[in-house]
Motif scaffolding. Structure first.
Motif, mmCIF file in Angstrom:
data_model
loop_
_atom_site.group_PDB
_atom_site.id
_atom_site.type_symbol
_atom_site.label_atom_id
_atom_site.label_comp_id
_atom_site.label_asym_id
_atom_site.label_seq_id
_atom_site.Cartn_x
_atom_site.Cartn_y
_atom_site.Cartn_z
ATOM 1 N N ALA A 169 -7.440 15.434 -0.151
ATOM 2 C CA ALA A 169 -8.749 15.152 -0.725
ATOM 3 C C ALA A 169 -8.687 15.150 -2.252
ATOM 4 N N ASP A 170 -7.807 15.949 -2.815
ATOM 5 C CA ASP A 170 -7.748 16.069 -4.271
ATOM 6 C C ASP A 170 -6.637 15.235 -4.904
ATOM 7 N N TYR A 171 -5.588 14.951 -4.151
ATOM 8 C CA TYR A 171 -4.564 14.022 -4.639
ATOM 9 C C TYR A 171 -5.010 12.641 -4.198
ATOM 10 N N LEU A 172 -5.398 11.830 -5.144
ATOM 11 C CA LEU A 172 -6.070 10.577 -4.786
ATOM 12 C C LEU A 172 -5.061 9.461 -4.559
ATOM 13 N N VAL A 173 -5.123 8.908 -3.365
ATOM 14 C CA VAL A 173 -4.277 7.782 -2.992
ATOM 15 C C VAL A 173 -5.193 6.556 -2.915
ATOM 16 N N PRO A 174 -4.708 5.377 -3.269
ATOM 17 C CA PRO A 174 -5.591 4.199 -3.197
ATOM 18 C C PRO A 174 -6.174 4.010 -1.797
ATOM 19 N N MET A 175 -7.455 3.697 -1.763
ATOM 20 C CA MET A 175 -8.106 3.380 -0.496
ATOM 21 C C MET A 175 -8.623 1.945 -0.568
ATOM 22 N N ALA A 176 -9.095 1.464 0.569
ATOM 23 C CA ALA A 176 -9.363 0.030 0.686
ATOM 24 C C ALA A 176 -10.449 -0.456 -0.268
ATOM 25 N N SER A 177 -11.487 0.347 -0.449
ATOM 26 C CA SER A 177 -12.657 -0.155 -1.179
ATOM 27 C C SER A 177 -12.363 -0.533 -2.623
ATOM 28 N N GLU A 178 -11.485 0.202 -3.263
ATOM 29 C CA GLU A 178 -11.276 0.004 -4.698
ATOM 30 C C GLU A 178 -10.148 -0.947 -5.008
ATOM 31 N N MET A 179 -9.420 -1.385 -3.974
ATOM 32 C CA MET A 179 -8.251 -2.216 -4.252
ATOM 33 C C MET A 179 -8.644 -3.693 -4.328
ATOM 34 N N PRO A 180 -7.951 -4.434 -5.175
ATOM 35 C CA PRO A 180 -8.296 -5.843 -5.363
ATOM 36 C C PRO A 180 -7.558 -6.739 -4.370
ATOM 37 N N ASP A 181 -8.017 -7.951 -4.257
ATOM 38 C CA ASP A 181 -7.204 -8.970 -3.610
ATOM 39 C C ASP A 181 -6.114 -9.386 -4.591
ATOM 40 N N MET A 182 -4.960 -9.752 -4.026
ATOM 41 C CA MET A 182 -3.788 -10.025 -4.859
ATOM 42 C C MET A 182 -3.233 -11.410 -4.529
ATOM 43 N N VAL A 183 -2.998 -12.187 -5.551
ATOM 44 C CA VAL A 183 -2.441 -13.518 -5.352
ATOM 45 C C VAL A 183 -0.947 -13.451 -5.666
ATOM 46 N N ILE A 184 -0.137 -13.881 -4.709
ATOM 47 C CA ILE A 184 1.310 -13.768 -4.878
ATOM 48 C C ILE A 184 1.927 -15.168 -4.936
ATOM 49 N N GLY A 185 2.795 -15.378 -5.896
ATOM 50 C CA GLY A 185 3.522 -16.646 -5.992
ATOM 51 C C GLY A 185 5.009 -16.388 -6.147
ATOM 52 N N HIS A 186 5.776 -17.433 -5.960
ATOM 53 C CA HIS A 186 7.230 -17.253 -6.002
ATOM 54 C C HIS A 186 7.923 -18.324 -6.835
ATOM 55 N N VAL A 187 9.002 -17.893 -7.448
ATOM 56 C CA VAL A 187 10.008 -18.794 -7.985
ATOM 57 C C VAL A 187 11.282 -18.355 -7.274
ATOM 58 N N GLU A 188 12.123 -19.285 -6.843
ATOM 59 C CA GLU A 188 13.321 -18.871 -6.105
ATOM 60 C C GLU A 188 14.591 -19.209 -6.871
ATOM 61 N N THR A 189 15.290 -18.176 -7.288
ATOM 62 C CA THR A 189 16.603 -18.343 -7.904
ATOM 63 C C THR A 189 17.603 -17.570 -7.049
ATOM 64 N N PRO A 190 18.148 -18.204 -6.002
ATOM 65 C CA PRO A 190 19.037 -17.465 -5.100
ATOM 66 C C PRO A 190 20.259 -16.931 -5.834
ATOM 67 N N THR A 191 20.723 -15.776 -5.407
ATOM 68 C CA THR A 191 21.984 -15.279 -5.947
ATOM 69 C C THR A 191 23.118 -16.103 -5.354
ATOM 70 N N GLN A 192 24.109 -16.363 -6.192
ATOM 71 C CA GLN A 192 25.271 -17.116 -5.707
ATOM 72 C C GLN A 192 26.289 -16.186 -5.052
ATOM 73 N N GLU A 193 26.003 -14.896 -5.069
ATOM 74 C CA GLU A 193 26.980 -13.943 -4.525
ATOM 75 C C GLU A 193 27.101 -14.026 -3.022
ATOM 76 N N SER A 194 26.003 -14.360 -2.340
ATOM 77 C CA SER A 194 26.077 -14.443 -0.884
ATOM 78 C C SER A 194 25.579 -15.798 -0.415
ATOM 79 N N GLU A 195 26.021 -16.189 0.771
ATOM 80 C CA GLU A 195 25.561 -17.447 1.352
ATOM 81 C C GLU A 195 24.048 -17.428 1.508
ATOM 82 N N LEU A 196 23.525 -16.240 1.828
ATOM 83 C CA LEU A 196 22.097 -16.116 2.080
ATOM 84 C C LEU A 196 21.283 -16.268 0.796
#
Lengths: 797, 172, 279
Positions: free
Chosen positions: A715-742
């Motif tokens: 109750a006293d150590y405050l962890v984020p809860m749903a009401s106060e959190m924002p919506d988040m927009v996520i985007g990507h740029v892809e620069t694969p590592t050449q170290e692995s095939e994946l």
């Protein structure tokens, strides 16, 4: 044969696609199996009496009343266990000069922090064990407390471990370039001090272990909620004097970990030691209260920073002085010097800096031990760096975006060695920045901000570029002497019905590892994903590996699985070629069937091939290799770490009357190399951002001067809860590592790395008309009001 | 124990997921421990045991309650539903499908409580706004997802429900 | 975090509850909604030999109307208070406060009587009943007595309830044309307030007639801001804000120091006045 993962319309193309996690349905039906759900015959339960003092001598423990309680079976003290379980000292050889003191499973003669386990009560139930712990009479003699890290090294401060000479655990300075010249010739020098609050992980499933020592086989089986089963195996074997082969770690479902469950904890070690003594299963499920004082803490840093810029807006130098207090012991076996070391490695990371100097000073004190927690060091380094960049922009009268544009390492500069000495294979700061600005509509937001400000509404926009360390090589721990594997392995097996079983050394903590592995293997072999079953978390059956930390699951575990899948595919095709009187290069595996590569015609389902291999092997040529199983391992070798990068933005509104900060929206553009499952990556980032927002706004382990944790409850150590959190927009740029095939790098730290910096800069942007600036996390209403000059500074500055 | 008098051990009969369960429990046993340890229903999780995190949320006589803030003894005569029963009878199916599709869970520890809380909201309001969803689930902590996927999934399930109602007996 | 052993009994009716309590002794506790009590027992902050469960005592829950008052049974749960039309009409502050208390699962079990008897200084309902001039009806072995809400809260978790006395109902004068509002500042939805206020008054132009200004979260019990109330009755808001300097002496806690609480108390009074005027 290789797969061109850049080609979009390839067969079996699971890599790069959003597909649901195969293990999600069981979890939504409550059919997961966490450690506390495992019941073994003859199980007993243990509860720990923990020190109520930050520092105290233990003059004696009277257990008579506890032992008299019906259902209480045994009581153990530090002296009872110290010969069963040897103490450990958490240092790494490559961290020069690092020192720490031996730590026991239960405190021997002296307790060093509030929450340190002092005695164990074993009983028929947890409730009775707690009754027993409450009935223990411990004669504590309080000793002087070292709480404040700022004075931990002062000559008048008591030395916690006399044999070490002082309270210094580790210090390191990195310097490159001509700092003095850069500051002397700067157009502007900006300075600031930042504090990142001490916080903790609050996994919804508390730490949990069920230790079952079977005397008849000299075998210890640990059902553990952990990220690193093989590391647990090795450490427990060593300190309980068992061969590693006699310790098996089974890790089923884990209810969140975030770095909390990747350390050796004294209470867990004590639980196994007690099982060793009693020869029966002993269960320890930490309760929420003890979790606050017994789980590791992290992020308690004070960083002084100085930055020089020239009149063109070129950053010419950055100087960092980091101080951190890590509790009375360095945490085993990763050590508590890594976080400070990361601050040195990561500050200034996104920028092309000519001169850089950074020092970390890691000191001991009587608070809960600190160690690695999600995005180790990143949120600190990012907040300091990005806070300084915004300050420099303000000094120059330049838009903070423009200053970043002028200083971010150019996208064509790679490979690049940073002023910190870190080597970057390929990053995309500018492409990420461009994408972020476009996604968020930066210019429109600035206009809106101005218009609202005229109406007395104070909104702010904060930007934070970051780098993220993933896929660590042995340079992180192995070279320091720790038995923490940087390589990882995967075994892929085809069964008679053509289905696959994957055994992997990385583990599932909820981030979707098993789904990712199923995708990678389905594509690399050429089968429908629903025919792939993934097994993780068992040291006795999976290939040896490091487990899940530092965002290595996809980049290392995935890379190993990809290779194993390709190897099995080659084996299958060899057999198919013999059966079909064809050649391997004329055949392919697509959707679980052998197909003619040229025409796409189906030649044989894998189930038919499996039937013949397993039941009618007599029909195959005698000398034909028919291994329907392949194991491959993967380790990074070109770079010590696979760095990723990204950028975040936060839009906030500050109520200047109350100091409340409302999070309106959050954006992140991230480059984790090859994206295997976009949805899983996005959700890693979202979850990470919210943990970062927790650190920025809510979470703080508040200690008194006596070393008491004052908010050690949910109750006293405050962890984020749903009401106060924002919506988040996520985007990507892809620069694969050449170290692995994946080509995959990690994505687990990114959100947490950049979110606090973005929010800090947004708040400071919002309140700029008032002249104040927040730099001490979490940014509580009181701290915001204090910098607005409306209330006294709660931190007494 | 005498009828209606004090007892340290209490005989309880509870209808759990539609099945009658009788046990003798410690008076101090809370409902979550009763479900997990005495009945073997481990889908309900113990997260904080002081009523804050919501991982132990179950339905009692139609209300969502914190299983850690109710004694098993108090549940004598009550009807209790847990994630297992609500999965078996299909009550949570739309939400569960949406949670899986939207990846609105990671470690899954909070998920049973989250689903039961979300179902409570949809029972009151078939078309809640995002803000209402956030507010209603705000007593259920999730440490993994950052909540957005959960809010999305509840919205998705609400859409499914409204569509089903319309198809089943709608005027169009 | 398992509670220490205690005995449990389920009371059939009010006399039974009182008899059980007498049998178990003064340290036994009444189990109402249990949303604070059971948590406290689990934390082993509280210790009790026995719990008397009054959840099955008839006639303790529900809201009725009689003359110029409404009567709220002590076992009426927060969720009911939030949706009850009599409460909404005649004691709107209670209806406004109920959804602010924690979350749906807590609101489903928590009771107003339990909240008042527990007397958490940061809770909403104690301040509400003081601001609304409620009378608390209590029952002991010797019979029933009534305690004005203003006299009920004596200190931190301390009330005017005598040993073996049980809170059975809350009687609240109907609001009539008086307006009421509850405002609070919470970090997260459902948290205890850093500072909260209940303001009730007869709004006539600029003046707030017979104003009641009651704070929560700023002392060891609900705090009545008399000076501010008198100023508001004169229509002098700035004097009211100034009067808070004398009216309030908030101790610091984890949510803020005294000066911060005082500052926020001023902000929230202004907001409550605005809200009242906007009604």
């Amino acid at each position: 044969m290789t797969i061109d993962l850049n080609q979009v319309d390839r067969p079996n193309s699971y890599i790069g696609k959003t597909v649901p996690r195969p293990n999600a349905r069981k979890l939504v039906e409550g059919r997961g199996q966490y450690v506390d759900d495992v019941h073994l015959p003859r199980t007993v339960h243990v509860a720990y009496l923990r020190s109520p003092y930050a520092h105290a001598r233990i003059n004696g423990i009277n257990a008579d009343a506890a032992k008299a309680i019906p259902g209480v079976l045994r009581v153990f003290t530090g002296h009872d266990l110290k010969d069963v379980c040897t103490p450990w000292v958490a240092t790494l050889d490559h961290l020069k000069g690092m020192k720490s003191a031996p730590q026991h499973a239960l405190a021997v003669d002296r307790a060093m922090w509030v929450g340190e386990p002092v005695a164990a009560v074993v009983a028929e139930s947890r409730a009775v064990a707690e009754d027993g712990a409450a009935a223990l009479e411990v004669d504590f003699e309080p000793l002087p407390v070292v709480a404040d890290m700022e004075t931990a090294l002062d000559p008048e401060t008591p030395v916690l471990h006399e044999e070490l000479g002082d309270n210094l655990t580790f210090t390191r300075t990195h310097e490159s370039g001509d700092l003095a010249d850069a500051f002397a010739s700067a157009a502007h020098v900006v300075e600031e001090t930042f504090h990142t609050g001490r916080h903790t992980g609050v996994c919804l499933e508390p730490r949990s272990i069920l230790a079952d020592f079977n005397r008849s086989e000299n075998q210890l089986t640990l059902y553990a909620a952990t990220q690193a089963p093989h590391m647990i195996q090795s450490s427990f074997a060593k300190h309980l004097d068992l061969p590693e082969g006699k310790v098996r770690v089974i890790c089923g479902d884990v209810g969140g970990s975030y770095g909390i469950k990747v350390h050796i904890y004294p209470d867990e070690m004590a639980t196994a030691a007690i099982s060793r003594v009693m020869g029966r299963p002993v269960k320890f499920i930490a309760d929420r209260l003890e979790s606050f004082t017994a789980d590791i803490h992290a992020r308690d840093h004070r960083v002084k920073a100085r930055m020089a810029v020239d009149s063109n807006g070129k950053i010419t130098a950055l100087e960092i002085d980091d101080l951190t207090g890590i509790g009375p012991y360095s945490v085993y076996p990763r050590t508590s010097a890594i976080e400070g070391n990361q601050v040195v490695n990561l500050c200034g990371g996104p920028y092309d800096l000519a001169s850089y100097k950074a020092t970390t000073t890691v000191v001991m004190q009587n608070k809960a031990p600190m160690c690695q927690y999600r995005a180790v060091g990143h949120p600190i380094a990012c907040a300091v760096t990005e806070g300084m960049v915004d300050l420099a922009a303000e000094a120059l009268g330049m838009d903070p975006v423009e200053l970043r544009r002028r200083n971010l390492v150019p996208d064509d500069a790679y490979p690049y060695t940073a002023a910190s000495g870190m080597k970057f294979e390929g990053l995309s700061h500018h492409a990420s920045l461009d994408k972020l600005l476009e996604t968020m509509g930066y210019d429109d937001l600035r206009r809106e901000q101005q218009a609202l400000r005229d109406k007395g509404v104070y909104r702010g926009i904060g930007i934070a570029s970051f780098i993220e360390l993933t896929n660590p090589s042995p340079f992180m721990y192995g070279i320091g002497g720790a038995r923490i594997s940087a390589q990882d392995g995967a075994t892929v097996r085809m069964d008679p019905d053509g289905s696959l079983v994957v055994l992997s050394g990385v583990t599932e903590q909820g981030q979707g590892t098993e789904g990712m592995l199923a995708q990678v293997v389905a594509e690399s072999v050429g089968v429908p994903m629903e025919t792939v079953k993934v097994i993780t978390g068992d040291t006795q059956t999976t290939p040896y590996g490091g487990g899940t930390w530092a965002s290595r699951g996809a980049g290392i575990g995935g890379a190993a699985a990809f290779r194993a899948g390709r190897a099995l595919r080659d084996n299958i095709i060899q057999v198919a070629a013999a059966m079909l009187q064809s050649t391997p290069d004329a055949l392919d595996i697509i959707d679980g069937a052998i197909k003619d590569r040229a025409t796409g015609e189906e030649r044989m389902p894998l189930a038919e091939l499996g039937r013949i291999v397993y039941f009618r092997g007599d029909t195959l040529p005698k000398d034909l290799d028919r291994e329907m199983v392949a194991t491959r391992h993967y380790i990074t070798s070109d770079y010590p770490f696979a760095f990723t990068n990204g950028i975040q933005a936060s839009l906030v509104e500050v109520d200047v009357e109350t100091g409340f900060v409302k999070l309106l929206k959050h954006w992140c553009v991230e480059d984790c190399g090859r994206v295997i499952n976009p949805q899983l990556v996005d959700e890693q980032i979202r979850g990470g951002i919210v943990q970062g927002l927790g650190g920025a706004l809510y979470e703080e382990c508040v200690y008194s001067e006596e070393g008491q944790l004052e908010n050690a409850n949910m109750a006293d150590y405050l962890v984020p809860m749903a009401s106060e959190m924002p919506d988040m927009v996520i985007g990507h740029v892809e620069t694969p590592t050449q170290e692995s095939e994946l080509g995959a790098k990690g994505a687990g730290e990114a959100g947490t790395a950049g979110a606090p910096a973005a929010v800090m800069n947004a708040i400071n942007d919002a309140i700029r008309p008032f002249g104040g600036r927040v730099t001490r996390m979490p940014f509580t209403p009181e701290r915001v009001l204090a910098v607005l000059g409306k209330v006294p500074d709660p931190d007494g500055r | 124990m005498s009828e209606n008098g004090f007892a340290h051990e209490v005989d309880v009969t509870v209808i759990v997921n539609g099945e009658r369960v009788s046990r003798r429990v410690d008076a101090r046993r809370h409902l979550v421990d009763f479900l997990r340890l005495d009945v073997g229903l481990t889908g309900t999780h113990t997260g904080c045991e002081h009523g804050v995190c919501g991982a132990c949320t179950v339905q009692v006589n139609g209300d969502v309650v914190r299983g850690c803030l109710m004694l098993a003894a108090q549940a004598d005569g009550a009807e209790v539903w847990t994630v297992e029963g609500l999965s078996d009878n299909g009550s949570l199916d739309a939400l569960q499908k949406a949670f899986v599709e939207r990846n609105a869970l990671q470690c899954g520890f909070c998920t049973p409580g989250m689903l039961i809380t979300a179902a409570d909201l949809l029972a009151r309001d078939a078309k809640p706004s995002r803000e209402e969803i956030r507010e209603h689930i705000s007593g259920n902590y999730c440490r993994c997802t950052g909540y957005e996927a959960i809010v999305d999934a509840v919205e998705m399930a609400a859409g499914t429900r409204a569509g089903a109602t319309q198809a089943g007996g709608g005027s169009q | 975090m398992k509670p220490a052993q205690f005995a449990y009994a389920r009371a059939k009716d009010l006399p039974h509850a009182l008899a059980l309590w007498a049998e178990a002794g003064e340290d036994a506790q009444i189990l109402a909604g249990g949303q604070s009590l059971i948590a406290g027992l689990g934390l082993r902050l509280a210790d009790t030999p026995a719990l008397i469960d009054i959840n099955h005592v008839p006639d303790l829950a529900g809201v009725t109307e009689s003359g110029d008052r409404i009567r709220i049974g002590a076992m009426t749960r927060h969720a009911e208070l939030a949706r009850n039309p009599l409460v909404a009409e005649h004691a709107p502050a209670i209806a406004e406060a109920a959804p602010l208390i924690a979350h749906p699962a807590i609101q489903a079990r928590g009771t107003i009587g339990g909240s008042l008897a527990y007397a958490d200084p940061a809770a909403e309902f104690p301040a509400c009943v003081v601001a609304l001039d409620a009378e608390l009806v209590v029952q002991g072995q010797g019979g029933e007595r009534r305690i004005p809400a203003a006299d009920f809260f004596l200190g931190l978790y301390e009330t005017a309830l005598e040993p073996f006395e049980l809170l059975t109902a809350i009687e609240i004068p109907k609001a009539g044309r008086r307006r009421q509002t509850v405002q609070e500042l919470v970090r997260r939805h459902g948290d205890y307030a850093i500072v909260g206020i209940v303001l009730a008054a007869d709004v006539q132009g600029d003046t707030l007639g017979a104003a009641k200004v009651v704070y929560f979260g700023v002392g060891d019990a609900p705090v009545v801001a008399e000076g501010a109330a008198r100023a508001l009755e004169q229509g002098d808001v700035s004097a009211a804000l100034k009067a808070l300097n004398d009216d309030l002496d908030p101790p610091g806690d984890l949510t803020g120091g005294p000066e911060t609480k005082r500052h926020l108390a001023r902000v929230i009074l202004q907001r409550a006045i605005n809200a009242l005027r906007a009604q």
